[in-house]
Design an enzyme around this catalytic site. Sequence first.
Site: not given
Length: 314
Positions: A142-144
């Site tokens: 997942l993106d940060r």
Amino acid sequence: MKNKKTSNYQTKPVKSLAFKVTAETELMKFLIEMLPHKSRTHIKSLLTHKQVFIDGKPVSQFNKSLTIGQEVTIGKGNNRTEVDLPGIKIMYEDKDLIVINKAEGLLSIATENGTDDTAYSLLSKYLKAQHYSNRIFVVHRLDRDTSGVMMYAKSQQVQELLQEAWNTNVTERTYLAIVHGVPEKEKDTISSYLRESKAYKVHSSKVSVPGGEKAVTHYETLMSTADYSLVKVNLETGKKNQIRVHLQDIGHPIIGDKKYGSTLNPIKRLGLHAWVLAFTHPITKKELRFQTELPGKFRKIFPNALKDQDQPKE
């Protein structure tokens, strides 16, 4: 289940027995059934000395209620340690994999120059506290700044089984996004070819381009205000920044996503959350489904959203 930035989780003993709860019952009754060779006195002693754990947390209450999906662990020693897992809520764990609810702001895995804690490094410490040889393997990311449900494997074999049959084994990946404005179509499918530039920004094209990969996103508007909409998004493909780029494509970027067209950030975070992950367990072949709550910051704009679905499902 509030997603706190910092939570303490007590690791399970190195030597232990673990049982999955398959029907609602009380702890003492469950232990008697699972440990038929042990006397009631012995089981009570385990409880008194906090050698019984529910989802990793020690309990001593003999009539504690159990719900389906919980894991009860019986320790055989006092060798326990505590590992701090900031930004992580463990939703499920067995010998093959671990499912978490990741907070926004926490990387899934380290970048080239990153030195901060990541979900990967924290879970690695958590598992090694149980046994020095334990390892963790990345399955997806997942993106940060995206919160929500994701999973890691505990062996390279399980990692490969999950990744090789990802599109077959994963039966649902649903996200929630808060976007600018109100989409013209209540529900629709977005399809384009995505290509990442040297500047690490993903660009979208309606026609095939060199290096481009086809991406398909389905969305449905759940509710709207005058300025924002809460959108449910299902992925048919899982390309980098796919949801963020596709919602920008239709003129409704995700709030807080300056990289992909947003000019507003009313909740002080990216308005994207991985809500549901459902898949077939690569070893047991059981169908598993994990649903998280709507993040608290999302309720600043949509206070009554998904009230009938507040209880996460497994």
